[in-house]
Design an enzyme around this catalytic site. Structure first.
Site, PDB file in Angstrom:
ATOM      1  N   ALA A 102       8.022 -31.565  -1.097  1.00  0.00           N
ATOM      2  CA  ALA A 102       9.379 -31.905  -2.346  1.00  0.00           C
ATOM      3  C   ALA A 102      10.323 -31.327  -1.548  1.00  0.00           C
ATOM      4  CB  ALA A 102       8.353 -31.022  -3.376  1.00  0.00           C
TER       5      ALA A 102
ATOM      6  N   PHE B 258       7.258 -27.265   0.745  1.00  0.00           N
ATOM      7  CA  PHE B 258       8.692 -27.110  -0.202  1.00  0.00           C
ATOM      8  C   PHE B 258       9.376 -26.651   1.049  1.00  0.00           C
ATOM      9  CE2 PHE B 258       5.703 -25.983  -3.553  1.00  0.00           C
ATOM     10  CZ  PHE B 258       5.917 -27.141  -4.543  1.00  0.00           C
ATOM     11  N   ASP B 259       9.891 -28.114   0.793  1.00  0.00           N
ATOM     12  CA  ASP B 259      11.890 -26.986   0.754  1.00  0.00           C
ATOM     13  C   ASP B 259      12.181 -26.174   0.145  1.00  0.00           C
ATOM     14  OD1 ASP B 259      14.545 -27.773   2.242  1.00  0.00           O
ATOM     15  OD2 ASP B 259      15.342 -28.191   0.615  1.00  0.00           O
ATOM     16  N   LYS B 260      13.697 -24.590   0.564  1.00  0.00           N
ATOM     17  CA  LYS B 260      13.650 -24.290  -0.143  1.00  0.00           C
ATOM     18  C   LYS B 260      15.335 -24.329  -1.813  1.00  0.00           C
ATOM     19  CE  LYS B 260      16.693 -20.963   0.911  1.00  0.00           C
ATOM     20  NZ  LYS B 260      18.237 -21.131  -0.004  1.00  0.00           N
TER      21      LYS B 260
END
Length: 531
Positions: free
Chosen positions: A418, A216-218
């Site tokens: 994502a 995941f990106d944050k």
């Protein structure tokens, strides 16, 4: 041929989106030559030249600041929508936007060598590489039909029975086998669309079911990507929380800083009246603002601004500020008439459904959940702890995210990535499955992704993953039903117990059976849909 056409159209749309992305890069640059500032095409800027950019302007090259200071939005590269303060000797990227301030920079990378240009190149390369591996079904169809024709001829040669050979040819037509996978995919994709998940094709559904590692990106993915007020602390007993917020918001109306806009937004949401009777408003770059609201003289900003204005600092204030910052907040101090009266804590909140959605995906087969972000390590560690992530890496540029995903692939992990920003697009394209946040996500990330969450909820991703697993199980069931029926029929034809009419009846019954089995997916639920 129709499948090939759709694939070509998908790549064409991606390239179209990349062309639109190019429009974000300014076509002209202000360059200092012979002591004068001249405007020239970006393509004519040479390495080593001094480029000037004013407030609101887009940065045309990669370089290093040599003069000035500014708050710069680098979301196109780092994914962080919150502008950060940059000054002399700081690096700066093409495509970034100056939110406030003025800078002069020395061009270090221009044209196709800029970080921004490399992002687009990575997206194209990853998309082209992925498309070459998605041909299996076409190959199968090219082999199966000629094989059945040849077998029918062999049956005629061996058995000397034209009727049996024709029956063999008709019965061997794998109606249930041909329709089994598509009907499962159509039902699964329809279920996803009904629950706000766009899965771009049946082949994507199959690959999604294989995923065992999610990256995941944050910002904008695990978090909302929108700063919010998390707490308001009042030290002056004469003031109530809303009264303090109203006073601060009236002063912050003059500010264009994202934190100031967040305060004004919160006041509006609480239906507080802002009279905008601000006098002598002054923005102190990188620190805060000074203003007069009614009879009150306000100083709003960080600790450095308070020290600069000789405002006494409270011991309690230091303790509160440290506590809030450890929770990932930015703390804005408020002084009225040379006395600190309160503080406002602002942070980018973790999505409400993130923890439950991630735990649900682990229960369904995900082994590792990893976060890659361009944000600072302290904030990243806080998010990782709160969500019980298996690993995280902070302060990464797009190329580093791509390299990390490639290493995961090489170690045998089947990876989904994502994200929601332009900077995430290369990593999304490189991963086995790319996922984009549709609500607020960029066009390029959504075009590049295999799966798009239309309502921007991680619970939808959890549903999509469980749905993919169910869809693949359903396809396997249909395949075994079809193959079992064909094997049974062919054996019956060869030993004379099944004729054309009875064979076609059984054949059509198997087709109906796989259709009904596939339609069960339309009612598939995980309990996460409404979260």
């Amino acid at each position: 041929m129709f499948g090939d056409y759709l694939e070509a159209r998908t790549l064409e749309r991606t390239r179209s989106s990349l062309s639109e992305l190019m429009d974000m890069v300014p076509q002209e640059a202000n360059v200092i030559r012979d002591g004068k500032t001249v405007k020239i095409p970006v393509g004519e800027v040479e390495i080593g030249e001094r480029v000037t950019v004013h407030s609101g302007g887009k940065i045309p090259v990669d370089g290093k600041i040599v003069k000035g200071r500014a708050h710069i939005n680098e979301s196109t590269v780092t994914g962080e929508s919150i502008p950060i303060s940059k000054q002399r000797n700081d690096d700066i990227f093409c495509g970034s936007i100056i939110d406030q301030g003025y800078i002069e920079l020395i061009a270090e990378r221009v044209g196709d060598d800029t970080t921004f240009a490399k992002i687009m190149e990575l997206v194209e390369e990853a998309q082209e590489a992925k498309s070459k591996t998605e041909k299996f079904l076409n190959k199968f169809s090219q082999i199966y039909t000629p094989s059945i024709v040849v077998l029918s001829i062999l049956v005629f040669i061996i058995m000397k029975d034209l009727h049996m050979a024709i029956t063999f040819l008709v019965i061997a037509c794998p109606g249930a086998l041909v329709i089994g996978a598509p009907v499962s995919n159509v039902a699964g994709i329809g279920n996803g669309a009904k629950n706000g998940v766009l899965v771009k094709g049946g082949e994507v559904m199959e690959r999604l079911a294989k995923v065992d590692t999610i990256v995941f990106d944050k910002t904008g993915t695990l978090t909302k990507g929108k700063p919010e007020i998390t707490a308001i602390k009042v030290w002056d007993y004469h003031l109530k929380e809303n009264e303090l917020l109203q006073i601060i918001a009236e002063a912050e109306v003059i500010s264009e800083h994202h934190l100031g806009r967040t305060i004004v937004k919160e006041a509006n949401e609480r239906n507080l009246l802002l009279y905008e009777n601000v006098k002598n408003g002054q923005i102190i770059k990188g620190m805060g603002i000074k203003a007069e609201v009614g009879e009150k003289k306000l100083v709003i900003g960080n600790e450095n601004l308070m020290k600069q204005e000789a405002i006494p600092l409270l011991q309690e204030m230091h303790q509160y500020k440290d506590m809030q910052e450890k929770r990932g907040n930015t703390v804005i101090l408020v002084a009225i008439d040379q006395k600190i009266v309160g503080a406002v804590s602002i942070a980018d909140q973790i999505r409400e459904d993130a923890f439950v959605a991630l735990q649900n995906m682990k229960e369904n087969g995900i082994r590792k959940v990893i976060m890659l972000t361009g944000d600072n390590a302290y904030t990243a560690s806080l998010v990782a702890r709160n969500l019980h992530l298996d690993n995280y890496h902070a302060e990464l540029l797009p190329g580093a995210k791509v390299d990390y995903i490639k290493r995961l692939n090489q170690s045998g992990d089947y990876v989904a990535m994502a994200g929601d920003g332009i900077n995430d697009a290369p990593a999304i394209a490189t991963a086995d499955i790319g996922l984009a946040m549709g609500d607020g996500g960029t066009d390029i990330s959504m075009e590049t992704a295999d799966v798009v969450l239309m309502a921007d909820k991680l619970a939808q991703f959890s549903h999509a993953y469980a749905l993919a697993k169910a869809t693949v199980r359903n396809m396997k069931q249909n395949t075994w039903i079809a193959l079992g029926t064909v094997a049974f029929l062919l054996f019956g034809v060869l030993n004379g117990s099944i004729h054309l009419a009875s064979g076609m009846f059984i054949h059509e019954a198997s087709v109906l059976l796989v259709i009904l089995n596939g339609m069960r997916l339309m009612k598939f639920r995980t309990g996460m849909e409404q979260k």
